[in-house]
Design an enzyme around this catalytic site. Sequence first.
Site, mmCIF file in Angstrom:
data_model
loop_
_atom_site.group_PDB
_atom_site.id
_atom_site.type_symbol
_atom_site.label_atom_id
_atom_site.label_comp_id
_atom_site.label_asym_id
_atom_site.label_seq_id
_atom_site.Cartn_x
_atom_site.Cartn_y
_atom_site.Cartn_z
ATOM 1 N N GLU A 294 19.649 30.791 15.052
ATOM 2 C CA GLU A 294 18.593 31.525 14.350
ATOM 3 C C GLU A 294 18.136 32.691 15.205
ATOM 4 O O GLU A 294 17.912 32.527 16.407
ATOM 5 C CB GLU A 294 17.363 30.652 14.073
ATOM 6 C CG GLU A 294 17.472 29.640 12.983
ATOM 7 C CD GLU A 294 16.136 28.907 12.768
ATOM 8 O OE1 GLU A 294 15.088 29.470 13.161
ATOM 9 O OE2 GLU A 294 16.158 27.803 12.221
ATOM 10 N N GLU A 348 10.600 33.362 2.081
ATOM 11 C CA GLU A 348 10.333 32.028 1.537
ATOM 12 C C GLU A 348 8.826 31.824 1.424
ATOM 13 O O GLU A 348 8.134 31.651 2.428
ATOM 14 C CB GLU A 348 10.977 30.965 2.427
ATOM 15 C CG GLU A 348 12.494 31.115 2.533
ATOM 16 C CD GLU A 348 13.098 30.198 3.568
ATOM 17 O OE1 GLU A 348 13.094 28.968 3.347
ATOM 18 O OE2 GLU A 348 13.552 30.700 4.624
ATOM 19 N N LYS A 351 6.657 28.556 2.984
ATOM 20 C CA LYS A 351 6.653 28.159 4.391
ATOM 21 C C LYS A 351 5.232 28.181 4.927
ATOM 22 O O LYS A 351 4.465 29.118 4.676
ATOM 23 C CB LYS A 351 7.549 29.094 5.211
ATOM 24 C CG LYS A 351 9.026 28.983 4.867
ATOM 25 C CD LYS A 351 9.895 29.585 5.945
ATOM 26 C CE LYS A 351 9.860 28.720 7.195
ATOM 27 N NZ LYS A 351 10.797 29.198 8.221
ATOM 28 N N GLU A 357 5.898 33.940 8.875
ATOM 29 C CA GLU A 357 6.837 32.879 8.519
ATOM 30 C C GLU A 357 7.410 33.069 7.110
ATOM 31 O O GLU A 357 8.511 32.609 6.820
ATOM 32 C CB GLU A 357 6.152 31.514 8.612
ATOM 33 C CG GLU A 357 5.878 31.048 10.019
ATOM 34 C CD GLU A 357 7.167 30.762 10.783
ATOM 35 O OE1 GLU A 357 8.094 30.178 10.181
ATOM 36 O OE2 GLU A 357 7.242 31.122 11.967
#
Length: 451
Positions: A294, A348, A351, A357
């Site tokens: 990541e 997203e 999250k 985030e």
Amino acid sequence: MATISNVVTNTCCASPTPLLRRRATAMALRVQLVLAVVAVVVPALGVVAAGGATLGVNYGQVADNLPPPQEAAMLLRALNATKVKLYDADARVLSAFAGSGADFTVGLPDRLVPRLAADPSAAAAWVRANILPHIPATSITAVTVGNEVLTGNDSAMLRSLLPAMQSLHAALAACNLTSRVAVTTAHSLAVLSSSFPPSSAAFRRELLPYMAPLLAFLAKTGSPFLINAYPYFAYKGDPEHVDLNYVLFEANAGVGDPATGLRYNNMLHAQVDAVRAAICRANYGKAVEIRVSETGWPSRGDDDEAGATPENAARYNGNLMRLVAQGKGTPAAPGEALQVYVFALFNEDMKPGPASERHYGLFKPDGTPAYDVGVKAPTIGGSWKGRANGTSGGGAGGLVVAEGPGGADGAGQGTGFYTVSAAAHKVKRWRCWESLFATVVLVMASGLCWS
């Protein structure tokens, strides 16, 4: 080629009628054509970047507004991404990518780790349910057991991690899949007690009882060590003293390691080499490959999240993609192309945590780029009306290096950093491969009709 032709002809020599001779000659020519096309296509498709480096993308789904996997596949094709990492083994996604040629890393969730550690039959059941139905149509090359388990606060999870990995490996071995599917786990940089200078790095002392046998397992099975590395966190934590250009892969004075004499011009390489030094200190350095599972940069954050802007996200991810495309390694291992997975495919919205985030995506859920890096994304169908750069065309573009005046593809004004564009020649090249494969299929199909 001559040998193949002779073999085919000799099988027809028992009664060499003119018709049989013509059929044998035709078959030999078709076989030669198939092999010639494969000889051209297969190596060409394998060269995604110099040194064997390829772009990987994390496909997270902690959201309630994402497009179906079939449409996400279009975006990944636009990125020319050949490696995809999931955080589970979503059957919908794996089925949608059947025959795509993409290599998948799938995840075994944290909640299942203690169960697999305690019951080997649970590992066998998981493999039967989540791996076997998709192989070989979808290429699954690795399973990550949990995520950042060793830096969690659950001591039972820490004790369960390696036994769960061993159980899963045994289950794959029972299916003769260990040469195809690696078993590993991903770590945060918090497994290190310190990370700079890189050569001084070591694993945290309290983690060594877990890390040493885990490294032994990875070395024995030929599995990679995965690290989640985010230079963004370092900049966010101390923006006054961390050079933004250093973390964004742009021109800077660099930082030296006094013990090795190596010089680092970006933080990601320094972080990877810190992990390398820690592994070497545990005596498993030569046998374990390091991959960045990541890394990324958010395009938006809260007021106290310095640097979380669309411009910085474009600079980080664009320059990172250029670095991967060059196939170069880190200063401590320059000959080893670094495998990197960008986080993430989509923003997203579910999250938890700070705003950043929810804004790591290269794309918004509707399929449009999250920030302007020149991606001409395909329009995705159904109810998802993604429009790329103000257009509604359905063609999938590719990533092209464009640096300096005019860019590498000669189109548009250079930006000074790596940009992403959908140059027409990239699309044409993809279509060329498609037509060559179509030729192979037609030739083989015509061979089946001979009688």
